[in-house]
Every structure is written in structure tokens, then in C-alpha cells.
Design a protein around this motif. Structure first.
Motif, mmCIF file in Angstrom:
data_model
loop_
_atom_site.group_PDB
_atom_site.id
_atom_site.type_symbol
_atom_site.label_atom_id
_atom_site.label_comp_id
_atom_site.label_asym_id
_atom_site.label_seq_id
_atom_site.Cartn_x
_atom_site.Cartn_y
_atom_site.Cartn_z
ATOM 1 N N ASP A 49 0.824 -1.206 0.000
ATOM 2 C CA ASP A 49 0.000 0.000 0.000
ATOM 3 C C ASP A 49 0.858 1.254 0.000
ATOM 4 N N LEU A 50 2.001 1.213 0.704
ATOM 5 C CA LEU A 50 2.852 2.385 0.807
ATOM 6 C C LEU A 50 3.512 2.723 -0.523
ATOM 7 N N THR A 51 3.736 1.729 -1.378
ATOM 8 C CA THR A 51 4.426 1.962 -2.643
ATOM 9 C C THR A 51 3.461 1.998 -3.825
ATOM 10 N N ARG A 52 2.157 1.959 -3.535
ATOM 11 C CA ARG A 52 1.201 1.875 -4.623
ATOM 12 C C ARG A 52 1.108 3.201 -5.376
ATOM 13 N N HIS A 53 1.219 4.375 -4.658
ATOM 14 C CA HIS A 53 1.053 5.675 -5.277
ATOM 15 C C HIS A 53 2.362 6.463 -5.170
ATOM 16 N N ASP A 54 2.452 7.453 -6.038
ATOM 17 C CA ASP A 54 3.601 8.355 -5.989
ATOM 18 C C ASP A 54 3.570 9.129 -4.676
ATOM 19 N N PRO A 55 4.694 9.169 -3.911
ATOM 20 C CA PRO A 55 4.676 9.864 -2.619
ATOM 21 C C PRO A 55 4.418 11.354 -2.735
ATOM 22 N N THR A 56 4.620 11.904 -3.945
ATOM 23 C CA THR A 56 4.371 13.336 -4.109
ATOM 24 C C THR A 56 2.890 13.654 -4.278
ATOM 25 N N GLU A 57 2.054 12.618 -4.517
ATOM 26 C CA GLU A 57 0.625 12.863 -4.696
ATOM 27 C C GLU A 57 -0.002 13.253 -3.361
ATOM 28 N N PRO A 58 -1.038 14.105 -3.398
ATOM 29 C CA PRO A 58 -1.740 14.454 -2.158
ATOM 30 C C PRO A 58 -2.480 13.251 -1.624
ATOM 31 N N PRO A 59 -2.718 13.226 -0.313
ATOM 32 C CA PRO A 59 -3.426 12.071 0.254
ATOM 33 C C PRO A 59 -4.843 11.957 -0.290
ATOM 34 N N GLN A 60 -5.275 10.708 -0.421
ATOM 35 C CA GLN A 60 -6.625 10.448 -0.926
ATOM 36 C C GLN A 60 -7.574 10.418 0.268
ATOM 37 N N HIS A 61 -8.504 11.370 0.302
ATOM 38 C CA HIS A 61 -9.388 11.494 1.452
ATOM 39 C C HIS A 61 -10.653 10.654 1.311
ATOM 40 N N GLU A 62 -11.098 10.396 0.067
ATOM 41 C CA GLU A 62 -12.323 9.632 -0.138
ATOM 42 C C GLU A 62 -12.091 8.577 -1.202
ATOM 43 N N VAL A 63 -12.412 7.353 -0.878
ATOM 44 C CA VAL A 63 -12.274 6.250 -1.821
ATOM 45 C C VAL A 63 -13.675 5.705 -2.111
ATOM 46 N N PRO A 64 -14.219 5.878 -3.334
ATOM 47 C CA PRO A 64 -15.577 5.392 -3.618
ATOM 48 C C PRO A 64 -15.631 3.879 -3.631
ATOM 49 N N LEU A 65 -16.671 3.346 -3.014
ATOM 50 C CA LEU A 65 -16.892 1.909 -3.012
ATOM 51 C C LEU A 65 -17.930 1.497 -4.046
ATOM 52 N N ASN A 66 -18.924 2.372 -4.339
ATOM 53 C CA ASN A 66 -19.938 2.092 -5.345
ATOM 54 C C ASN A 66 -19.604 2.855 -6.617
ATOM 55 N N LEU A 67 -19.515 2.134 -7.719
ATOM 56 C CA LEU A 67 -19.145 2.743 -8.982
ATOM 57 C C LEU A 67 -20.361 3.111 -9.827
ATOM 58 N N TYR A 68 -21.562 2.895 -9.346
ATOM 59 C CA TYR A 68 -22.753 3.288 -10.078
ATOM 60 C C TYR A 68 -23.828 3.703 -9.088
ATOM 61 N N GLU A 69 -24.753 4.509 -9.581
ATOM 62 C CA GLU A 69 -25.857 4.972 -8.765
ATOM 63 C C GLU A 69 -27.068 4.093 -8.995
ATOM 64 N N LYS A 70 -27.756 3.736 -7.960
ATOM 65 C CA LYS A 70 -28.915 2.873 -8.071
ATOM 66 C C LYS A 70 -29.984 3.533 -8.934
ATOM 67 N N ARG A 71 -30.621 2.740 -9.775
ATOM 68 C CA ARG A 71 -31.649 3.269 -10.671
ATOM 69 C C ARG A 71 -32.826 3.819 -9.875
ATOM 70 N N LYS A 72 -33.292 4.963 -10.324
ATOM 71 C CA LYS A 72 -34.492 5.550 -9.763
ATOM 72 C C LYS A 72 -35.645 5.292 -10.725
ATOM 73 N N GLY A 73 -36.748 4.802 -10.202
ATOM 74 C CA GLY A 73 -37.884 4.480 -11.052
ATOM 75 C C GLY A 73 -38.405 5.693 -11.800
ATOM 76 N N VAL A 74 -38.818 5.473 -13.047
ATOM 77 C CA VAL A 74 -39.383 6.531 -13.874
ATOM 78 C C VAL A 74 -40.866 6.237 -14.046
ATOM 79 N N PHE A 75 -41.705 7.189 -13.663
ATOM 80 C CA PHE A 75 -43.156 7.030 -13.750
ATOM 81 C C PHE A 75 -43.712 8.195 -14.569
#
Length: 504
Positions: free
Chosen positions: A19-45
Motif C-alpha cells: 500500500d505504501l508503494t502503490r502511489h507516488d509519494p508526491t501525490e496528495p493524500p486520498q481522502h475519499e475512496v468510492p466503493l460504489n461505482l454506479y448509482e442505483k436506478r431511480k424508477g421513472v413514472f
């Protein structure tokens, strides 16, 4: 993305070396990591609406569904030797019948030409009026519209559907859902049933289907089409248009600032506000009263006020809704309307927009239409000038020739005749280019050999037979021609070149 679940970043103490070597150390820290890559469908009426575009959608839906369901039952008299179904794809005999037209396998270029015309026709429509095909005539749109009318019939209009969707399961809701899904299955079943009727005689197939005597392919096809019709039109609906269909991504190449689109005139509608707010501050607020009726009637659930977007199928129901609201509040229609970007700029500057017919006649649309018309005229010319008689010849390669006991030389050929008329015909086969040559077939003896033969051809059939050609021993290799002529008033002729082999 909206409403994404997040997690805090891992500290360096808890992270692994990987994990420590996964990103460039010069990059800013990642504060939010999304777990859901899509939004749940909302019904259309979609809400029920009436207007000229809604009535036009009704008309197109009735015409297209009527053509689809009724066409297999139409009859067309082609005589006693051909099927009388007006439109039939006869895979067993490799024929395609469409009223007075019969397409053979070697004429598949007609089908290819029709498919090309359909594609270019889609370009013409898109270039002129945007995704009007998607909004009115696409099968996905037509069947989705049909299922949405079933929803309103069983569950009520938009608000009633929303309340029922949010309500817990009860006997009343269970009954409504069961009844509605039964209608879904009925529509899907008849959709699949109508499809298979295009591939066999409709009355005969229906009788065999219900008696259990139809081919397994018929039952499998109906089952698959029932499920796909219900799945795509009854449940997935706008998801097919937005996510599955490639056409929204392609159409942008055929649109420009001169194309007619369903457009919200933001220069006139903004700033949005209620009638009361606009009455107090008429210089601050525009014509849009933010009633959301344009969103409520949209079958894909988009907000046209956000500008052109992939979910807009150009059905123009939002125009009907907006025009009705404008009439109720005493403001001019056309806040949402069919318009080009150029005309919107003119209208915003106080100029008069161009007439619709001038809008449609821009170079790109004319170019597409010219190509479409040229292909259509070419197909009509080819169809009107085609012959219904054909001959093809294949020479035996082993042995290339045979020396007979009297010293003459014999060559053998497989001759294939095609009679494309729906009646039997006599055809004369002749040798051209072999003055001393005679021929006979397996059905006759050599003593009956002659330079011409008469062959009886069945209706609408292809027939192959062996032909033996003989010449004296002193002839050399020579080119000649098999010619066939129909012995009827058409007197159609066709020919095929061949070679006569002889010793050096």
C-alpha cells in the motif's frame, strides 16, 4: 457520482508495504475512496399528457404495432405453385416473399441494399430532426410506451404509481402486480408469436403451435422473445436507451447547430420562479415557473432544461406539457420547442427564426437523402430489369474428356437451370460455338443427341442435371457457350461460357 459510500484512508501504520508503494509519494493524500461505482436506478413514472406530439406518438404506435401483428395474416395470390402469405421468410426453400416481390438466395444484394437504405434513412432523420426515430418508431420505444400505458391502466397515473411503489406489500398491491405482470407476459407472448409467423404460413403454424406439433425452434423462439420483450420493455425501459443502445453515442456525428432538436430556451425561461414570484419581480424571473411538468412526462426521466443529453429521445412530450402550462399561466408557447441552435440565437437576439422547411434543407440532410434515394432507385431498376431464367455450368475435371469407340470426344457438364417464375416453363438449351457438337442427358440416349434440348422446369425451382457433349475426333480445344431460352412470351435468355477439352 451522488451518494457514494466512502471510507477514511488507511494510516501508514496500518498499511502494508504494498500500500505504501502503490502511489507516488508526491501525490496528495486520498481522502475519499468510492466503493460504489454506479448509482442505483431511480424508477421513472411518466405522467399522462395530451397534446399534438402525444397524439402523434399514439398514431405511430398504432401503425407500427398494427403492421407487426397483422402483416403475417395478409394474403397475396402468387398462383398455385407459390405460398399465398404476403410477407414470408421461407428459410426451408431459401426464399423471401414481400407481396409481389420474390428474393432468391443469389439476389441477397436486394436485402443488403434495403438494410443500407434503412441505415442511411436513420442518418437522414437524425440529421434533420434529431432522435425522432428513437422518440416515435424504435421498437424499444413503441413497446415501452405500450407497457407504460398498461401501468397507468392498472396502477393509475404518476402519483398513484409512486405511492404504490413505496407502499409495503399488501393483498391489493400483490393483486395489482400479478395482474399487471400477467398482461406483460401476454403482450410478450403475442410479440414472440407474431415474429415466428413471418417464417411459416401463419394459420398453419398457429394450429400446429397450439396442438403441440410445431418445431421445437418455434417454442424456443417464442419463449426467448417473450422474456426479452417483457425484460426490455417492461422493466429495463429507459436503461436500454441510455446505457445499452449505441445510437445516442453515434448521433452526435450527424448533428450540428442547424439540426432541429427538442430545446429549452434558457434565455427566455431563466431565472426560474413561481407565478407569484414573477408577479412581484417581473424583471427578475423568466417564463419557466419550475413546475417540473417537463420532467414528469419524460419517459426517460431527464430534465430537458439541463440541455442536450444522452437520455433525450426527442419524443417532444415535454413540449406538450410545457405548452399546456404556458397556456394556463398566460404566457406564449414554445419555451420548450423543436428548434435549432442557430434559431435559438436569432430568437434570443430578437430576430425571427427561419421557417421549418428551410431548416430541414441544409446540405448534410440533402446529401444523406440523395444517397438514400440513389440506392433506392438503383434497387428498383435492378428489380424491374432482372430475368427469371438462369443457367450455370460446371465442367467435369476428372477425366477432362473421354475418347469413345467411334473416335469421337466426349465432355461432361453439370448444368443447373433456375426457373424463378411461379409456374412451370419449358426451356431450350442450345450449344453456340460448336458447329459439329451435339448433346444429350442421362434421361435420354445418345441416339437422341442434338444441338438443342428442351427441358421442362418446375415452378419456382432450381434443377441440376448431367449433359454430355460430343464432337468428332479431329477437333481441338475450343470455347463455346451454353444458352438457355424460356419458351414462353417472356422469351428470357441467359448464357454461360464453357470449354470443350480434346487431345492435343
Amino acid at each position: 457520482m451522488n451518494n457514494l459510500e466512502t471510507r477514511p484512508p488507511e494510516s501508514s501504520a496500518a498499511a502494508t508495504p504494498e500500500d505504501l508503494t502503490r502511489h507516488d509519494p508526491t501525490e496528495p493524500p486520498q481522502h475519499e475512496v468510492p466503493l460504489n461505482l454506479y448509482e442505483k436506478r431511480k424508477g421513472v413514472f411518466p405522467q399522462k399528457i395530451d397534446g399534438k406530439f402525444r397524439r402523434f406518438k399514439w398514431l405511430v404506435m398504432l401503425i407500427t404495432l398494427g403492421i407487426y401483428y397483422i402483416t403475417p395474416w395478409l394474403r397475396w395470390d402468387r398462383g398455385p405453385y407459390a405460398p399465398d402469405q404476403a410477407v414470408l421468410i421461407d428459410l426451408a426453400h431459401r426464399r423471401f416473399y414481400m407481396f409481389g416481390i420474390e428474393i432468391w438466395p443469389h439476389e441477397f444484394y436486394f436485402v443488403a441494399g434495403l438494410l443500407i437504405m434503412a441505415g442511411i434513412g436513420l442518418f437522414v432523420v437524425t440529421s434533420a430532426v434529431g432522435r425522432a426515430w428513437c422518440g416515435y418508431s424504435c421498437p424499444q420505444t413503441v413497446w415501452t410506451d405500450l407497457f407504460q400505458h398498461v401501468d397507468r391502466l392498472i396502477d393509475g397515473d404518476r402519483n398513484a404509481q409512486i405511492r404504490l411503489a413505496k407502499a409495503p406489500l399488501s393483498p391489493s398491491k400483490f393483486f395489482r402486480r400479478t395482474f399487471k405482470y400477467a398482461i406483460y407476459l401476454f403482450i410478450g407472448f403475442w410479440t414472440g408469436g407474431a415474429w415466428i409467423m413471418y417464417f411459416a404460413d401463419a394459420p398453419t403454424l398457429v394450429r400446429d403451435f397450439w396442438s403441440g406439433e410445431a418445431a421445437p425452434t418455434a417454442y424456443i423462439t417464442v419463449a426467448v422473445l417473450t422474456l426479452t420483450t417483457v425484460g426490455l420493455g417492461g422493466f429495463m425501459r429507459e436503461q436500454v436507451c441510455i446505457y445499452m443502445c449505441p445510437w445516442p453515442r453515434i448521433q452526435s456525428a450527424m448533428l450540428d447547430e442547424k439540426s432541429l432538436l427538442v430545446t429549452y430556451k434558457d434565455w427566455r425561461g431563466e431565472k426560474r420562479g413561481s407565478v407569484k414570484k414573477a408577479a412581484k419581480n417581473p424583471e427578475t424571473y423568466g417564463d419557466c415557473i419550475d413546475c417540473h411538468q417537463c420532467v414528469a412526462v419524460c419517459p426517460t426521466g431527464i430534465d430537458i432544461r439541463e440541455g442536450p443529453q444522452v437520455g433525450c429521445i426527442t419524443c417532444a412530450l415535454c413540449i406538450d406539457a410545457c405548452d399546456r402550462v404556458m397556456a394556463e399561466v398566460g404566457r406564449p408557447r414554445g419555451l420548450i420547442d423543436y428548434a435549432t441552435l442557430e434559431d435559438c440565437e436569432r430568437e434570443a437576439a430578437g430576430e425571427e427564426p427561419r421557417p421549418v422547411w428551410k431548416t430541414l434543407l441544409h446540405p448534410r440532410t440533402i446529401a444523406y437523402f440523395s444517397i438514400w434515394a440513389a440506392i433506392g432507385l438503383g434497387l428498383l431498376f435492378a428489380l424491374g430489369n432482372r430475368d427469371h431464367t438462369d443457367i450455370s455450368v460446371a465442367q467435369d475435371r476428372n477425366p477432362p474428356y473421354v475418347m469413345l469407340s467411334d473416335g469421337s470426344v466426349r465432355n461432361a457438364y453439370t448444368v443447373k437451370l433456375r426457373n424463378m417464375e411461379s409456374r412451370p416453363r419449358d426451356m431450350r438449351i442450345a450449344l453456340e460455338g460448336l458447329p459439329q457438337g451435339v448433346m444429350w442427358t442421362d434421361a435420354m440416349g445418345r441416339e437422341d443427341a442434338a444441338s438443342t434440348l428442351i427441358q421442362r422446369m418446375p415452378a419456382d425451382a432450381t434443377q441440376a442435371f448431367r449433359v454430355y457433349v460430343v464432337q468428332p475426333a479431329d477437333v481441338a480445344k475450343d470455347e463455346f457457350t451454353f444458352t438457355v431460352t424460356s419458351l414462353d412470351k417472356q422469351a428470357e435468355t441467359d448464357s454461360n461460357e464453357a470449354r470443350f477439352n480434346a487431345p492435343e
